[in-house]
Design a protein around this motif. Sequence first.
Motif, PDB file in Angstrom:
ATOM      1  N   UNK A 210      -9.070  -3.823   9.068  1.00 58.21           N
ATOM      2  CA  UNK A 210      -8.959  -2.448   8.570  1.00 58.21           C
ATOM      3  C   UNK A 210     -10.160  -1.614   8.987  1.00 58.21           C
ATOM      4  N   UNK A 211     -11.350  -2.183   8.891  1.00 59.96           N
ATOM      5  CA  UNK A 211     -12.551  -1.429   9.255  1.00 59.96           C
ATOM      6  C   UNK A 211     -12.547  -1.043  10.735  1.00 59.96           C
ATOM      7  N   UNK A 212     -12.081  -1.953  11.566  1.00 52.97           N
ATOM      8  CA  UNK A 212     -12.145  -1.716  13.010  1.00 52.97           C
ATOM      9  C   UNK A 212     -10.979  -0.861  13.504  1.00 52.97           C
ATOM     10  N   UNK A 213      -9.787  -1.082  12.950  1.00 55.77           N
ATOM     11  CA  UNK A 213      -8.581  -0.455  13.496  1.00 55.77           C
ATOM     12  C   UNK A 213      -8.073   0.733  12.685  1.00 55.77           C
ATOM     13  N   UNK A 214      -8.296   0.728  11.364  1.00 59.87           N
ATOM     14  CA  UNK A 214      -7.581   1.661  10.502  1.00 59.87           C
ATOM     15  C   UNK A 214      -8.446   2.737   9.865  1.00 59.87           C
ATOM     16  N   UNK A 215      -9.739   2.732  10.081  1.00 58.83           N
ATOM     17  CA  UNK A 215     -10.614   3.702   9.431  1.00 58.83           C
ATOM     18  C   UNK A 215     -10.236   5.130   9.824  1.00 58.83           C
ATOM     19  N   UNK A 216      -9.841   5.901   8.828  1.00 59.54           N
ATOM     20  CA  UNK A 216      -9.499   7.302   9.056  1.00 59.54           C
ATOM     21  C   UNK A 216      -8.211   7.531   9.821  1.00 59.54           C
ATOM     22  N   UNK A 217      -7.376   6.506   9.972  1.00 61.76           N
ATOM     23  CA  UNK A 217      -6.165   6.628  10.786  1.00 61.76           C
ATOM     24  C   UNK A 217      -4.904   6.547   9.937  1.00 61.76           C
ATOM     25  N   UNK A 218      -3.759   6.904  10.559  1.00 66.53           N
ATOM     26  CA  UNK A 218      -2.457   6.790   9.898  1.00 66.53           C
ATOM     27  C   UNK A 218      -1.998   5.339   9.963  1.00 66.53           C
ATOM     28  N   UNK A 219      -1.711   4.782   8.796  1.00 67.39           N
ATOM     29  CA  UNK A 219      -1.394   3.362   8.681  1.00 67.39           C
ATOM     30  C   UNK A 219      -0.101   3.201   7.890  1.00 67.39           C
ATOM     31  N   UNK A 220       0.770   2.301   8.347  1.00 65.76           N
ATOM     32  CA  UNK A 220       2.003   1.973   7.621  1.00 65.76           C
ATOM     33  C   UNK A 220       1.840   0.631   6.936  1.00 65.76           C
ATOM     34  N   UNK A 221       2.177   0.590   5.635  1.00 70.15           N
ATOM     35  CA  UNK A 221       2.144  -0.659   4.873  1.00 70.15           C
ATOM     36  C   UNK A 221       3.474  -0.837   4.158  1.00 70.15           C
ATOM     37  N   UNK A 222       3.801  -2.082   3.889  1.00 71.70           N
ATOM     38  CA  UNK A 222       5.027  -2.393   3.162  1.00 71.70           C
ATOM     39  C   UNK A 222       4.892  -1.976   1.699  1.00 71.70           C
ATOM     40  N   UNK A 223       6.016  -1.626   1.094  1.00 64.42           N
ATOM     41  CA  UNK A 223       6.033  -1.312  -0.329  1.00 64.42           C
ATOM     42  C   UNK A 223       7.234  -2.015  -0.953  1.00 64.42           C
ATOM     43  N   UNK A 224       7.006  -3.018  -1.835  1.00 65.94           N
ATOM     44  CA  UNK A 224       5.731  -3.474  -2.380  1.00 65.94           C
ATOM     45  C   UNK A 224       4.930  -4.292  -1.362  1.00 65.94           C
ATOM     46  N   UNK A 225       3.644  -4.487  -1.672  1.00 68.03           N
ATOM     47  CA  UNK A 225       2.798  -5.281  -0.779  1.00 68.03           C
ATOM     48  C   UNK A 225       1.651  -5.883  -1.587  1.00 68.03           C
ATOM     49  N   UNK A 226       0.817  -6.655  -0.909  1.00 69.65           N
ATOM     50  CA  UNK A 226      -0.373  -7.253  -1.496  1.00 69.65           C
ATOM     51  C   UNK A 226      -1.285  -6.127  -1.992  1.00 69.65           C
TER      52      UNK A 226
END
Length: 491
Positions: A210-226
């Motif tokens: 997350x720190x390397x790839x997702x910082x400040x970016x648009x991210x898709x996650x499953x719902x529900x998820x961990x």
Amino acid sequence: MAIPVETFHLSPSAQGTLQARIQQMVAEGILDGRFQRGEKLPSTRKLARHLGVSRITVTLAYTELLANDYLASRGRSGYFVSENAPEPPDFGTPPDRADRVDWDEALAQRFADGPPLGMGKPADWTRYKYPFIYGQADPTLFDHANWRLCAMQALGARNFDALTQDQFDADDPQLVSFIARHTLPRRGILARPSEILITLGAQNALWLAAQILATGRDVAVENPCYPALRQILRQARSRLSLVPVDEEGLPPEAVPRGTRVIFTTPSHQCPTSATLPLPRRMALLDRAAELGALIVEDDYEFEMSYLTPPSPALKSLDEDGRVIYVGSFSKSLFPGLRLGYLVGSEPFIREARALRASVLRHPPGHVQRTAAHFLSLGHYDALVRRIGKALAARRAVMEEAVARHGLRVAGRGAHGGSSLWMEAPEGVDSGKLAERLRAESVLIEPGAHFFAGDRASQRFYRLGYSSIPSERIGDGVSRIAGMLDSGTGLT
């Protein structure tokens, strides 16, 4: 028990004669509770040599303490703290002190918001008779004897460098080699050592990604998820798109445009246990290529595929290098081990290694080498087979009991796993259900914290069966059904 002579130090700033200062040093050790009644003091000769004073000075100090009943003499055995020595004073609870720091203003960033990482599981869960909780090890299944032998082997002289030296940002080569040659090929993944990084469990791997790839970016996650994944991404200031899952997991077409990173659990969707079928896996890779997005694949429970062979990992189908693979030994060994790994292209692993080094250098060398021995000697595969056999038996009992009592299963792993995703009747709050069941020594995991946004639902709950013996499952499920039938106080 003897008090080590190294415990005694004469303060250069103390006042008085040497005899008085030694007397005070021993008395203070007794009064502040460091020296307990019945403990043996160093001999006068040994203490005198340690302090660099004459033996007669120490003898006179001991004699004075003897007269004041701080010490007792036992013939030729030496001096001991007297059974009549003064008790350490009880100062009570320290008073509240005024904190003049405005922490709302002082904190540059917050990390404590959201559900606890334990997700409501009590620390004393082992005292409950029916612990339907997820992610804890069953001590009756673990191979304590061989793990102990491997730990002792890792402590040996031959492994001294791996145990004691600061490896800076490097990992144990034996552990990395085993993962590359044995673990990953079972998932259809071929990787060089330079494409593998050892982490402190899957959680640490997800944080690095997350720190390397997702910082400040648009991210898709499953719902529900961990739930902890959402916390990690919020801390990275990612812009989250919540993609509802269905009975087959994440729908690729629902991933919105603009997404840069997709986090997914394709083998055992967390928490529903849905398995992404092969056509969807290919479609998800195509969707990521279309968007120019990366995929972080959390394959946290693939070893628990005891019913049928697991589906191929997304990473094994990836021809573009856009999948980052997260693996863990927590479910198959024990969660307290905190050992996992990242697999990805060399540029990504190079950055992840540098970030990890800036925070913790590397996971402890002794832990890595012990795990390497346990894996390479075949104990790990034997343990996985034993756990799989036990989980298969428990799952059969669970499914029979759930069907007999008419409870609704909302999701179950197609290949195995260690839990069932359950749905209570409309209007039931699973949090209140869990609270009521605790009084009957039954633990379940409410499902609301897995959800985010408008789809948050109170009626779902998870029943794990990795920590409960088969003979207790039927009675435990009966108690859950009875509580749901009563309906009292559950809405």
